[in-house]
Design a protein around this motif. Structure first.
Motif, PDB file in Angstrom:
ATOM      1  N   UNK A 169       0.834  -1.214   0.000  1.00 42.05           N
ATOM      2  CA  UNK A 169       0.000   0.000   0.000  1.00 42.05           C
ATOM      3  C   UNK A 169       0.861   1.255   0.000  1.00 42.05           C
ATOM      4  N   UNK A 170       1.913   1.256   0.824  1.00 42.55           N
ATOM      5  CA  UNK A 170       2.769   2.438   0.886  1.00 42.55           C
ATOM      6  C   UNK A 170       3.577   2.585  -0.405  1.00 42.55           C
ATOM      7  N   UNK A 171       3.992   1.472  -0.958  1.00 40.03           N
ATOM      8  CA  UNK A 171       4.699   1.506  -2.237  1.00 40.03           C
ATOM      9  C   UNK A 171       3.822   2.143  -3.312  1.00 40.03           C
ATOM     10  N   UNK A 172       2.570   1.713  -3.407  1.00 41.90           N
ATOM     11  CA  UNK A 172       1.672   2.252  -4.424  1.00 41.90           C
ATOM     12  C   UNK A 172       1.364   3.722  -4.172  1.00 41.90           C
ATOM     13  N   UNK A 173       1.261   4.112  -2.898  1.00 42.74           N
ATOM     14  CA  UNK A 173       1.021   5.528  -2.581  1.00 42.74           C
ATOM     15  C   UNK A 173       2.178   6.391  -3.042  1.00 42.74           C
ATOM     16  N   UNK A 174       3.400   5.967  -2.717  1.00 40.72           N
ATOM     17  CA  UNK A 174       4.563   6.750  -3.108  1.00 40.72           C
ATOM     18  C   UNK A 174       4.752   6.752  -4.623  1.00 40.72           C
ATOM     19  N   UNK A 175       4.485   5.621  -5.243  1.00 38.83           N
ATOM     20  CA  UNK A 175       4.623   5.565  -6.697  1.00 38.83           C
ATOM     21  C   UNK A 175       3.656   6.525  -7.382  1.00 38.83           C
ATOM     22  N   UNK A 176       2.407   6.536  -6.937  1.00 44.64           N
ATOM     23  CA  UNK A 176       1.409   7.430  -7.523  1.00 44.64           C
ATOM     24  C   UNK A 176       1.776   8.894  -7.307  1.00 44.64           C
ATOM     25  N   UNK A 177       2.427   9.175  -6.195  1.00 43.87           N
ATOM     26  CA  UNK A 177       2.789  10.554  -5.867  1.00 43.87           C
ATOM     27  C   UNK A 177       4.010  11.028  -6.636  1.00 43.87           C
ATOM     28  N   UNK A 178       5.047  10.191  -6.718  1.00 42.06           N
ATOM     29  CA  UNK A 178       6.337  10.666  -7.222  1.00 42.06           C
ATOM     30  C   UNK A 178       6.653  10.284  -8.665  1.00 42.06           C
ATOM     31  N   UNK A 179       6.028   9.254  -9.199  1.00 39.02           N
ATOM     32  CA  UNK A 179       6.319   8.898 -10.588  1.00 39.02           C
ATOM     33  C   UNK A 179       5.955  10.023 -11.559  1.00 39.02           C
ATOM     34  N   UNK A 180       4.778  10.663 -11.431  1.00 41.13           N
ATOM     35  CA  UNK A 180       4.476  11.791 -12.318  1.00 41.13           C
ATOM     36  C   UNK A 180       5.450  12.959 -12.148  1.00 41.13           C
TER      37      UNK A 180
END
Length: 210
Positions: A13-24
């Motif tokens: 869950x935390x991985x997906x949260x950070x990915x959604x936040x920082x990948x863009x």
């Protein structure tokens, strides 16, 4: 065995949260790099852009994370987000998405733009080496789940590697004790442009761990 020596765990869950936040955000910085390479704006526009970039940089610097390595709770893979080949948060990474096959081989298809240019129209030889070192390491370490590091790597440049769509692939040839021997290729639509072979070593501190 996961390569979790000195790593903190991160949940899915935390991985997906950070990915959604920082990948863009990373992709936006990547676009900025490409744009700055080719811009031909005048002095006023260049000065305005510099001022805005400096303001954005100052904003991002207001809260910086500690450099603590993370490993994914489910997969055991480290989050190499700063990695210059695959780092999700590194705008100079191509980036490559690595695919692993059941036979232990791995591959990636990606596009290299002018940000990776050496001779005009061609990929810099050092970038070819970076890509293949990473792919061979992925194969040798079973998807970065085993602590194995580059001992030696040699490359044979068969011909120039053109900028644009490319494919990299790697596989393990054999293992002898603490040494794993891997081979790989960088290819364009016409076939291999660079081939590489490397020896990857299990470090002394990990040998007693099994």
């Amino acid at each position: 065995m996961s390569m979790d020596f000195g790593f903190d765990m991160i949940t899915e869950d935390e991985y997906q949260r950070q990915r959604a936040l920082y990948e863009p955000l990373t992709e936006a910085v990547r676009r900025l790099i490409y744009a700055s390479l080719h811009t031909d704006v005048g002095a006023d526009a260049a000065a305005e852009a510099r001022t805005k970039i400096e303001a954005v940089t100052a904003l991002l610097e207001t809260e910086q994370r500690a450099s603590v390595p993370l490993v994914h709770e489910n997969t055991g893979r480290p989050l190499a987000w700063a990695n210059p080949a695959v780092g999700l948060r590194n705008a100079i990474a191509p980036p490559m998405v690595i695919h692993h096959e059941d036979d232990g081989s791995c591959w990636s298809e990606f596009t290299l733009s002018g940000a990776y240019e050496g001779p005009p129209g061609w990929v810099h030889g050092g970038i070819c080496a970076l890509v293949l070192d990473h792919l061979l390491g992925e194969a040798a370490s079973e998807g970065l789940t085993q602590p194995k590091f580059t001992g030696t790597i040699s490359l044979r440049y068969l011909r120039g590697t053109p900028l644009g769509p490319l494919r990299a692939e790697a596989f393990v040839e054999r293992t002898e004790g603490v040494k794993t021997f891997a081979r790989g290729y960088l290819k364009d639509a016409d076939g291999a442009t660079v081939e590489a072979e490397g020896v990857f070593i299990r470090p002394a501190w990990a040998r007693d761990a099994g």
